[in-house]
Each structure stands twice: as structure tokens, then as C-alpha cells.
Design an enzyme around this catalytic site. Structure first.
Site, PDB file in Angstrom:
ATOM      1  N   THR A  29       0.832  -1.200   0.000  1.00 24.73           N
ATOM      2  CA  THR A  29       0.000   0.000   0.000  1.00 24.73           C
ATOM      3  C   THR A  29       0.866   1.250   0.000  1.00 24.73           C
ATOM      4  OG1 THR A  29      -1.783  -1.159   1.153  1.00 24.73           O
ATOM      5  CG2 THR A  29      -1.782   1.244   1.289  1.00 24.73           C
ATOM      6  N   GLU A  49      -3.138  -3.079  -7.077  1.00 28.20           N
ATOM      7  CA  GLU A  49      -3.529  -4.252  -6.281  1.00 28.20           C
ATOM      8  C   GLU A  49      -2.560  -4.311  -5.121  1.00 28.20           C
ATOM      9  OE1 GLU A  49      -3.251  -7.423  -4.543  1.00 28.20           O
ATOM     10  OE2 GLU A  49      -2.742  -8.494  -6.376  1.00 28.20           O
ATOM     11  N   CYS A  83      -0.924 -11.293  -0.892  1.00 26.88           N
ATOM     12  CA  CYS A  83      -1.680 -10.098  -0.514  1.00 26.88           C
ATOM     13  C   CYS A  83      -3.097 -10.433  -0.054  1.00 26.88           C
ATOM     14  CB  CYS A  83      -1.727  -9.112  -1.672  1.00 26.88           C
ATOM     15  SG  CYS A  83      -2.256  -9.835  -3.232  1.00 26.88           S
TER      16      CYS A  83
END
Length: 268
Positions: A29, A49, A83
């Protein structure tokens, strides 16, 4: 097709290059935010993503053995370097003891070792830096009062290793329940009602994926509709279809990969 290998500086140069019209990024992120700032004010299109803290929700009518396999696959596959890993287990109070007992029994059979050995279940952590982060957040879990458990296992002398680990007695305020550890570490929370399960599952800045384990189809549909996650699995986990879109909400990014939705990011 050109493939350029490199670290952050290479990616930074590609993202900022004036001849690049579309950026698709899979990663943290933090880096996703940097990319969004770089392309802001340009005509570049971007899909991101990013990280996740997926909730695997187990109800009292779930097929327990099947759910345990899904839990193990969700968090220990690829050493948790996924993830969409199911790093939070939300289990209904009435079956929590049984689920945890069977989960620990299954974890005791996991084999650590050479990632290139087909008999290995859990391989090495990808770097010394990532191992240090996993250890740091796990120590925070201890300090916050959660109870740590790992099966007895011999860690290889060479490489970066962390045993499959489960934390119980975790609350929503614990850092190990909120931050992405990106390693083989599972945080366990309990709930009493479907509404409470949804509230706890959504109480995260991420929104990439989630799992539901129950025998009731109506409950699957209701819970899935309430979850703020881009992908929701029912009585399975980490199953993908290239024709289905994959992506997240909130700090897990925007845009989709796969299917017709994934192509839209590349079209004008």
C-alpha cells in the site's frame, strides 16, 4: 514485450516516464500511494492491487475439516507472502475450541524446508528485512497480551525462517489484527452473531478478500453482500478463475485484474 528487472528505482523510472500511458502495480500500500502521487495530474491510467488483511469467517455449521484446510492454505501458502492471505480467522464462539484444536493438529503436520522440494509445505521468508518485520509484529502481539503458539519444528540453519504461528486472545485493537504482517502468522478472533462477524471483518483499512465457511447458502449470500472486500470465497479460499475480476477496496487498491473488468483499465 520487454521485461526490466530491478528494485524501486527501476519501477519509479518506469512509472514517471512520459511514454508510459498505463501503470498496473501489485505490491505494498505504501508504494501504491507513491505511484498514485506520481501519476496525479497526468493522463496516465493506473490500477493498483495492494495489501490485505483478509478475514476467514467460520460459522458453527461449517464443515470443520474442510474449513481447517482452507485456513491453512489461506495463511501458510507461500509462507504468507500473499496479498489476499487469510491472516485473520474469525470463528464463532461455540466452535472456536474445536476449530483451534483441529487447526493446531493440522499445523503440527506442516513441513518446513527447501522451497524447491515438492514435499515442503512452508518455505523460507523472502528476505532478512521481511523476517525482521514478521518477528517485530509477532513480538508486539506478545506484548499486547495475545497468546502465541507454533508447532514444534526444527528450522533450517541456512536461510530466513519463521515457524507457522497462530495468535489467540486477539482483539480488534491489536496491531497484529490490523496491520499486514505478510508472513505465516494467523490472528484469531471470535464472534457470536453474523452481524458481529461482519462488523469485525470490515474493521480494517484493507478490503481485498474474505472467506465464508457455513452450510447455509442464504447466510453466504447475506454475509458476502455485507463484506467490504473485492473477492469473497465461500467454503474455499485462494481459488481463482482468469475470467473473474480480482481486486480490492479501500487501501487494497482500485481497478481489477482478470476478465472483462481487467481489460477495461487498458482501453480508452
Amino acid at each position: 514485450m520487454n521485461i526490466l528487472t530491478g528494485a524501486g528505482d527501476t519501477g519509479r523510472a518506469i512509472v514517471a516516464h512520459p511514454d508510459v500511458d498505463k501503470v498496473a502495480f501489485t505490491g505494498s500500500t505504501e508504494v501504491g500511494r507513491m505511484i498514485a502521487k506520481t501519476v496525479a495530474g497526468t493522463d496516465k491510467r493506473v490500477t493498483l492491487e495492494l495489501g490485505g488483511k483478509a478475514a476467514n469467517i467460520v460459522f458453527d455449521d461449517a464443515p470443520v475439516d474442510q474449513a481447517v484446510e482452507g485456513i491453512v492454505n489461506g495463511i501458510f501458502f507461500n509462507q504468507g507472502h500473499v496479498c489476499c492471505a487469510g491472516s485473520r480467522l474469525l470463528v464463532q464462539e461455540s466452535v472456536a475450541e474445536e476449530v483451534l484444536e483441529r487447526l493446531k493438529r493440522r499445523m503440527a503436520t506442516l513441513r518446513l524446508g527447501d522451497p524447491l522440494d515438492k514435499n515442503t509445505d512452508v518455505g523460507a521468508i523472502n528476505s532478512a528485512e521481511q523476517l525482521a518485520k514478521i518477528r517485530e509484529l509477532s513480538d508486539v502481539g506478545d506484548a499486547e497480551g495475545a497468546e502465541r503458539w507454533s508447532p514444534a519444528c526444527d528450522l533450517p540453519a541456512k536461510g530466513f525462517w519463521f515457524p507457522p504461528t497462530v495468535f489467540t486472545g486477539v482483539s480488534q485493537a491489536h496491531r497484529i489484527a490490523r496491520e499486514e504482517i505478510f508472513g505465516p502468522v494467523l490472528s484469531v478472533l471470535t464472534f457470536r452473531t453474523p452481524a458481529e462477524a461482519v462488523e469485525k471483518a470490515n474493521n480494517t483499512p484493507f478490503g481485498l478478500s474474505a472467506g465464508i465457511w457455513t452450510d447455509k447458502g442464504s447466510r453466504i449470500l447475506w454475509v458476502a453482500d455485507q463484506l467490504r472486500a473485492g473477492v469473497v470465497w465461500a467454503n474455499t479460499f485462494n481459488k481463482f478463475d482468469p475470467t473473474s475480476p480480482f481486486g480490492g477496496y479501500k487501501e487494497s487498491g482500485y481497478g481489477r485484474e482478470g476478465g472483462r473488468h481487467g481489460l477495461e483499465g487498458y482501453l480508452r
